[in-house]
Design a protein around this motif. Sequence first.
Motif, PDB file in Angstrom:
ATOM      1  N   SER A 209      28.827  38.747  -0.850  1.00  0.00           N
ATOM      2  CA  SER A 209      29.997  37.878  -0.986  1.00  0.00           C
ATOM      3  C   SER A 209      31.165  38.540  -0.273  1.00  0.00           C
ATOM      4  O   SER A 209      31.135  39.742   0.023  1.00  0.00           O
ATOM      5  CB  SER A 209      30.333  37.681  -2.459  1.00  0.00           C
ATOM      6  N   GLN A 210      32.204  37.772  -0.030  1.00  0.00           N
ATOM      7  CA  GLN A 210      33.380  38.315   0.638  1.00  0.00           C
ATOM      8  C   GLN A 210      33.960  39.474  -0.165  1.00  0.00           C
ATOM      9  O   GLN A 210      34.405  40.474   0.404  1.00  0.00           O
ATOM     10  CB  GLN A 210      34.429  37.225   0.835  1.00  0.00           C
TER      11      GLN A 210
ATOM     12  N   ARG B 263      23.116  38.734   2.120  1.00  0.00           N
ATOM     13  CA  ARG B 263      24.466  38.582   2.644  1.00  0.00           C
ATOM     14  C   ARG B 263      25.439  38.732   1.477  1.00  0.00           C
ATOM     15  O   ARG B 263      25.439  37.912   0.565  1.00  0.00           O
ATOM     16  CB  ARG B 263      24.631  37.220   3.300  1.00  0.00           C
TER      17      ARG B 263
ATOM     18  N   GLU C 216      31.696  42.531   0.632  1.00  0.00           N
ATOM     19  CA  GLU C 216      31.368  42.810   2.035  1.00  0.00           C
ATOM     20  C   GLU C 216      31.752  44.225   2.457  1.00  0.00           C
ATOM     21  O   GLU C 216      30.980  44.917   3.117  1.00  0.00           O
ATOM     22  CB  GLU C 216      32.032  41.778   2.948  1.00  0.00           C
ATOM     23  N   GLU C 217      32.929  44.683   2.054  1.00  0.00           N
ATOM     24  CA  GLU C 217      33.376  46.020   2.450  1.00  0.00           C
ATOM     25  C   GLU C 217      32.455  47.101   1.863  1.00  0.00           C
ATOM     26  O   GLU C 217      32.063  48.043   2.551  1.00  0.00           O
ATOM     27  CB  GLU C 217      34.813  46.263   2.004  1.00  0.00           C
TER      28      GLU C 217
END
Length: 89
Positions: A32-33, A30, A36-37
Motif C-alpha cells: 500500500s502507499q 505490491r 511503500e517506503e
Amino acid sequence: MLHNFEPPATDDEVEAAAIQYVRKVSGTTRPSQANEEAFDEAVRAVMAATQHLLESLVTKAPPRDREVEAAKAKARAAERYGNRAAASG
C-alpha cells in the motif's frame, strides 16, 4: 540460486531476488502507499546483504553455466508438471 555462476549474478538478478523475498515475507506483491517506503527500504537492505553474501562466498567448484542450469530447471519442471510447463518455457 545466484551463487557461482559465470558470468556472476547481475544487479537486476539480485534485485529480483530481493523483491521476491520481501514480497514473501510481507505477504504482498505490491505494498500500500502507506507501506511503500518500508517495502522499498527492505528491498534495498536485502539487496545489499545478498550482494555482500555473494561477494564473500568461497567455493572450489567450477562456475555453473547459466544455459545448462536453465535447461536442467526446464527438464525438472517438465517432469514435475508435465508437458504444459515445457511448452510454456
